[in-house]
Design a protein around this motif. Structure first.
Motif, PDB file in Angstrom:
ATOM      1  N   ASP A 279      -0.354 -11.526  -5.491  1.00 43.20           N
ATOM      2  CA  ASP A 279      -1.643 -11.076  -6.001  1.00 43.20           C
ATOM      3  C   ASP A 279      -2.625 -10.912  -4.841  1.00 43.20           C
ATOM      4  OD1 ASP A 279      -0.906 -11.134  -8.787  1.00 43.20           O
ATOM      5  OD2 ASP A 279      -0.963 -13.324  -8.649  1.00 43.20           O
ATOM      6  N   GLN A 280      -3.821 -10.428  -5.149  1.00 48.54           N
ATOM      7  CA  GLN A 280      -4.829 -10.192  -4.129  1.00 48.54           C
ATOM      8  C   GLN A 280      -5.050 -11.448  -3.278  1.00 48.54           C
ATOM      9  OE1 GLN A 280      -8.499  -8.669  -5.643  1.00 48.54           O
ATOM     10  NE2 GLN A 280      -9.595  -8.886  -3.710  1.00 48.54           N
ATOM     11  N   GLY A 281      -5.003 -11.253  -1.957  1.00 54.74           N
ATOM     12  CA  GLY A 281      -5.197 -12.354  -1.023  1.00 54.74           C
ATOM     13  C   GLY A 281      -3.930 -13.099  -0.651  1.00 54.74           C
ATOM     14  N   ASP A 282      -2.847 -12.925  -1.407  1.00 54.31           N
ATOM     15  CA  ASP A 282      -1.579 -13.578  -1.094  1.00 54.31           C
ATOM     16  C   ASP A 282      -0.938 -12.925   0.134  1.00 54.31           C
ATOM     17  OD1 ASP A 282      -1.850 -15.217  -3.274  1.00 54.31           O
ATOM     18  OD2 ASP A 282      -0.425 -14.140  -4.539  1.00 54.31           O
ATOM     19  N   SER A 283      -0.082 -13.689   0.789  1.00 55.40           N
ATOM     20  CA  SER A 283       0.634 -13.157   1.953  1.00 55.40           C
ATOM     21  C   SER A 283       2.052 -13.709   1.976  1.00 55.40           C
ATOM     22  CB  SER A 283      -0.098 -13.506   3.250  1.00 55.40           C
ATOM     23  OG  SER A 283      -0.165 -14.913   3.425  1.00 55.40           O
ATOM     24  N   PHE A 284       2.924 -13.032   2.734  1.00 52.78           N
ATOM     25  CA  PHE A 284       4.286 -13.514   2.912  1.00 52.78           C
ATOM     26  C   PHE A 284       4.788 -13.095   4.287  1.00 52.78           C
ATOM     27  CE2 PHE A 284       5.021  -9.261   1.071  1.00 52.78           C
ATOM     28  CZ  PHE A 284       5.999  -8.750   1.911  1.00 52.78           C
ATOM     29  N   PRO A 341      13.589  -2.798  18.536  1.00 51.72           N
ATOM     30  CA  PRO A 341      14.611  -3.369  19.426  1.00 51.72           C
ATOM     31  C   PRO A 341      15.606  -4.211  18.620  1.00 51.72           C
ATOM     32  CG  PRO A 341      12.395  -3.738  20.307  1.00 51.72           C
ATOM     33  CD  PRO A 341      12.224  -3.230  18.896  1.00 51.72           C
ATOM     34  N   SER A 342      16.842  -4.212  19.031  1.00 52.52           N
ATOM     35  CA  SER A 342      17.840  -5.030  18.354  1.00 52.52           C
ATOM     36  C   SER A 342      17.442  -6.494  18.436  1.00 52.52           C
ATOM     37  CB  SER A 342      19.215  -4.838  19.000  1.00 52.52           C
ATOM     38  OG  SER A 342      19.665  -3.515  18.816  1.00 52.52           O
ATOM     39  N   GLY A 343      17.710  -7.223  17.363  1.00 56.65           N
ATOM     40  CA  GLY A 343      17.430  -8.646  17.369  1.00 56.65           C
ATOM     41  C   GLY A 343      16.614  -9.087  16.177  1.00 56.65           C
ATOM     42  N   GLN A 344      16.025 -10.254  16.283  1.00 53.60           N
ATOM     43  CA  GLN A 344      15.292 -10.845  15.176  1.00 53.60           C
ATOM     44  C   GLN A 344      13.823 -10.418  15.212  1.00 53.60           C
ATOM     45  OE1 GLN A 344      14.360 -15.322  14.563  1.00 53.60           O
ATOM     46  NE2 GLN A 344      16.289 -14.969  13.459  1.00 53.60           N
ATOM     47  N   HIS A 345      13.283 -10.155  14.022  1.00 47.27           N
ATOM     48  CA  HIS A 345      11.891  -9.740  13.885  1.00 47.27           C
ATOM     49  C   HIS A 345      11.279 -10.440  12.673  1.00 47.27           C
ATOM     50  CE1 HIS A 345      12.613  -6.473  16.761  1.00 47.27           C
ATOM     51  NE2 HIS A 345      13.730  -6.239  16.095  1.00 47.27           N
ATOM     52  N   THR A 346       9.941 -10.491  12.681  1.00 45.00           N
ATOM     53  CA  THR A 346       9.225 -11.071  11.547  1.00 45.00           C
ATOM     54  C   THR A 346       8.228 -10.056  11.000  1.00 45.00           C
ATOM     55  OG1 THR A 346       9.453 -13.334  12.361  1.00 45.00           O
ATOM     56  CG2 THR A 346       7.709 -12.914  10.749  1.00 45.00           C
ATOM     57  N   LEU A 347       8.390  -9.759   9.719  1.00 43.60           N
ATOM     58  CA  LEU A 347       7.458  -8.905   8.992  1.00 43.60           C
ATOM     59  C   LEU A 347       6.440  -9.809   8.308  1.00 43.60           C
ATOM     60  CD1 LEU A 347       6.861  -5.965   7.857  1.00 43.60           C
ATOM     61  CD2 LEU A 347       8.201  -6.691   5.860  1.00 43.60           C
ATOM     62  N   ALA A 348       5.159  -9.546   8.534  1.00 44.26           N
ATOM     63  CA  ALA A 348       4.099 -10.337   7.914  1.00 44.26           C
ATOM     64  C   ALA A 348       3.194  -9.399   7.128  1.00 44.26           C
ATOM     65  CB  ALA A 348       3.294 -11.080   8.973  1.00 44.26           C
ATOM     66  N   CYS A 349       2.976  -9.697   5.841  1.00 43.53           N
ATOM     67  CA  CYS A 349       2.211  -8.819   4.966  1.00 43.53           C
ATOM     68  C   CYS A 349       1.202  -9.611   4.152  1.00 43.53           C
ATOM     69  CB  CYS A 349       3.141  -8.060   4.019  1.00 43.53           C
ATOM     70  SG  CYS A 349       4.355  -7.007   4.843  1.00 43.53           S
ATOM     71  N   ARG A 350       0.068  -8.961   3.844  1.00 42.59           N
ATOM     72  CA  ARG A 350      -0.983  -9.562   3.026  1.00 42.59           C
ATOM     73  C   ARG A 350      -1.496  -8.543   2.021  1.00 42.59           C
ATOM     74  NH1 ARG A 350      -6.333  -9.121   3.322  1.00 42.59           N
ATOM     75  NH2 ARG A 350      -6.142  -7.967   5.284  1.00 42.59           N
ATOM     76  N   VAL A 351      -1.759  -8.977   0.791  1.00 44.49           N
ATOM     77  CA  VAL A 351      -2.307  -8.094  -0.234  1.00 44.49           C
ATOM     78  C   VAL A 351      -3.809  -7.950  -0.007  1.00 44.49           C
ATOM     79  CG1 VAL A 351      -2.578  -7.675  -2.701  1.00 44.49           C
ATOM     80  CG2 VAL A 351      -0.549  -8.893  -1.861  1.00 44.49           C
ATOM     81  N   THR A 352      -4.261  -6.730   0.196  1.00 49.36           N
ATOM     82  CA  THR A 352      -5.671  -6.481   0.468  1.00 49.36           C
ATOM     83  C   THR A 352      -6.473  -6.450  -0.834  1.00 49.36           C
ATOM     84  OG1 THR A 352      -5.649  -4.063   0.279  1.00 49.36           O
ATOM     85  CG2 THR A 352      -4.889  -5.010   2.363  1.00 49.36           C
ATOM     86  N   GLY A 353      -7.772  -6.336  -0.701  1.00 52.83           N
ATOM     87  CA  GLY A 353      -8.637  -6.239  -1.868  1.00 52.83           C
ATOM     88  C   GLY A 353      -8.981  -4.820  -2.250  1.00 52.83           C
ATOM     89  N   PRO A 359      -6.234  11.200  -7.202  1.00 54.53           N
ATOM     90  CA  PRO A 359      -6.677  12.219  -8.159  1.00 54.53           C
ATOM     91  C   PRO A 359      -6.053  12.065  -9.545  1.00 54.53           C
ATOM     92  CG  PRO A 359      -6.228  13.224  -6.035  1.00 54.53           C
ATOM     93  CD  PRO A 359      -5.780  11.799  -5.931  1.00 54.53           C
ATOM     94  N   GLN A 360      -4.834  11.539  -9.597  1.00 55.12           N
ATOM     95  CA  GLN A 360      -4.141  11.400 -10.876  1.00 55.12           C
ATOM     96  C   GLN A 360      -4.502  10.115 -11.616  1.00 55.12           C
ATOM     97  OE1 GLN A 360      -2.747  12.082  -7.953  1.00 55.12           O
ATOM     98  NE2 GLN A 360      -1.947  14.156  -8.180  1.00 55.12           N
ATOM     99  N   GLY A 361      -5.211   9.191 -10.960  1.00 58.16           N
ATOM    100  CA  GLY A 361      -5.566   7.952 -11.636  1.00 58.16           C
ATOM    101  C   GLY A 361      -5.941   6.857 -10.656  1.00 58.16           C
ATOM    102  N   THR A 362      -6.375   5.728 -11.192  1.00 58.60           N
ATOM    103  CA  THR A 362      -6.802   4.588 -10.389  1.00 58.60           C
ATOM    104  C   THR A 362      -6.060   3.350 -10.856  1.00 58.60           C
ATOM    105  OG1 THR A 362      -9.002   5.529 -10.039  1.00 58.60           O
ATOM    106  CG2 THR A 362      -8.776   3.155  -9.731  1.00 58.60           C
ATOM    107  N   SER A 363      -5.585   2.555  -9.901  1.00 62.19           N
ATOM    108  CA  SER A 363      -4.886   1.311 -10.235  1.00 62.19           C
ATOM    109  C   SER A 363      -5.828   0.364 -10.959  1.00 62.19           C
ATOM    110  CB  SER A 363      -4.349   0.660  -8.966  1.00 62.19           C
ATOM    111  OG  SER A 363      -3.808  -0.609  -9.250  1.00 62.19           O
ATOM    112  N   THR A 364      -5.259  -0.415 -11.871  1.00 62.31           N
ATOM    113  CA  THR A 364      -6.050  -1.388 -12.626  1.00 62.31           C
ATOM    114  C   THR A 364      -6.012  -2.784 -12.005  1.00 62.31           C
ATOM    115  OG1 THR A 364      -4.179  -1.888 -14.076  1.00 62.31           O
ATOM    116  CG2 THR A 364      -5.673  -0.121 -14.767  1.00 62.31           C
ATOM    117  N   GLY A 365      -5.352  -2.932 -10.862  1.00 59.37           N
ATOM    118  CA  GLY A 365      -5.252  -4.260 -10.263  1.00 59.37           C
ATOM    119  C   GLY A 365      -4.738  -4.225  -8.847  1.00 59.37           C
ATOM    120  N   HIS A 366      -4.191  -5.362  -8.400  1.00 61.67           N
ATOM    121  CA  HIS A 366      -3.746  -5.514  -7.014  1.00 61.67           C
ATOM    122  C   HIS A 366      -2.347  -6.134  -6.932  1.00 61.67           C
ATOM    123  CE1 HIS A 366      -8.190  -5.491  -6.920  1.00 61.67           C
ATOM    124  NE2 HIS A 366      -8.013  -4.786  -5.816  1.00 61.67           N
TER     125      HIS A 366
END
Length: 383
Positions: A279-284, A341-353, A359-366
């Motif tokens: 949800d909004q503000g969460d991260s992984f 590059p080959s090897g180990q990587h870390t993906l870090a993501c956060r849900v923005t506000g 044009p086709q519509g607006t999201s109702t949430g996050h």
């Protein structure tokens, strides 16, 4: 490029295609085999929304349903699986192939990505088709693979001029490169249209065939395969031409729930059975080994936006609401980073506000739901 393939949702029921259908047998049909004499024929259909059955009235009247029913009249007991997903091309097909086959070893496989691969560069498209071929052969080294070119309205001018569109020629070339049987099923439709039939007779939305269009596609396949069914034992082949370069033998789906952060969650969408929900503000964070990382995301009406980095740099965003979401919710692949590059990587993501408005519509949430991560050691290829 206009992405016509995103306009219409495929019927979810077609994903559970059964070999036995209620469709009337074609005129070429022979008497069905008895249970004792029938040979089991395992059949896989791998493609986008056209193969999934979009705009067929019922799965049995899609070209995949009609082909399965017809095969059942040709001294075969058929077990058919429709492994297709609307709006996706051969790139995602290469990453999901092992997951979707899941121990199923087809004797006969149909690949259909011509429309959804239109506009893709030849080397990448060849590599992704090659990877699907490789994974089918890993499942069954004696599988017979048929590549199908379907069509849409973008091809009309070329067909009327006696030519095929570039993207159809690319598909034919990819099939020839791999030594696959190739069937231009779209040609039969254009013969009818050029003779005077309106396009809408066969394609209700100028992309997806209706029952009449699926019937034409089926007839083209039936006529091309008629002399080869029952299927003879095929030569044993365990590899493909580009897999050593592409490294796409490593292409795979890894469960979203394996990430650290947010919470496990499921949705009533395909590929969302072992998901990660935020949800909004969460991260992984997600740590992986490879050169490519992507998300199989749930595009939903209350979808939000992820802001991501790889190894602390290279920021990018991923939206979980799109121009198609106001019509239907769907799983959809998004590749975030290639050529790492080959090897180990870390993906870090956060849900923005941010609220996504189109044009086709607006999201109702996050809401953000990741069904799977797409990971591989993929490398560019040279043809």
């Amino acid at each position: 490029m206009i992405r016509l393939k995103h306009f219409v949702a495929a019927t979810s029921a077609s994903l559970a295609l059964a070999a036995a259908t209620t469709a009337a047998p074609p005129s070429h049909a022979r008497a069905g085999p008895t249970e004792s004499e029938a040979k089991l024929l395992k059949v896989a259909f791998i493609g986008g929304s056209i193969t999934e059955g979009a705009f067929s009235s019922v799965p049995a009247k899609s070209y995949a349903g009609l082909v399965s029913s017809w095969l059942g009249t040709r001294n075969c007991k058929v077990e058919a699986r429709n492994l297709s997903l609307g709006g996706t091309g051969s790139e995602f097909g290469a990453y999901r192939a092992s997951h979707d086959l899941a121990g199923f070893a087809p004797d006969l496989a149909f690949i259909e990505f011509a429309v959804n691969d239109a506009g893709n560069a030849r080397p990448a498209m060849f590599a992704h088709i090659d990877a699907i071929v490789f994974k089918l052969r890993q499942a069954n080294p004696r599988v017979k693979i048929v590549y199908l070119s379907t069509t849409d309205i973008r091809e009309e001018a070329e067909r009327r001029a006696g030519r095929r569109a570039r993207w159809v020629e690319d598909s034919a070339a990819a099939a020839a490169f791999e030594g696959l049987q190739y069937i231009d099923v779209g040609a039969r439709l254009w013969v009818k249209v050029i003779a005077g039939a309106p396009v809408a007779t066969y394609m209700s939305d100028v992309v997806h065939p209706n029952d009449s269009g699926h019937q034409l596609y089926f007839e083209a396949i039936r006529d091309a395969l008629d002399s080869t069914i029952p299927l003879a034992t095929q030569p044993r082949v365990t590899s493909s031409r580009l897999i050593g370069q592409s490294k796409l033998d490593t292409a795979r789906l890894e469960r979203g729930s394996l990430a650290t952060g947010c919470r496990p969650g499921t949705l009533a969408l395909k590929y969302m059975d072992a998901a990660l929900t935020c949800d909004q503000g969460d991260s992984f964070t997600y740590t992986f080994t490879g050169t490519t990382i992507g998300l199989l995301k749930a595009e939903v009406r209350d979808g939000g936006r992820l802001a991501c980095t790889i190894d602390g740099g290279n920021p990018t965003t991923a939206d979980f609401y799109s121009d198609a979401t106001h019509i239907y919710e769907r799983p959809f692949p998004l590749f975030l980073y290639h050529n790492l590059p080959s090897g180990q990587h870390t993906l870090a993501c956060r849900v923005t506000g941010e609220t996504i408005s189109l044009p086709q519509g607006t999201s109702t949430g996050h809401k953000v739901t990741v069904g799977y991560f797409m990971v591989s050691d993929e490398r560019p290829v040279t043809l």
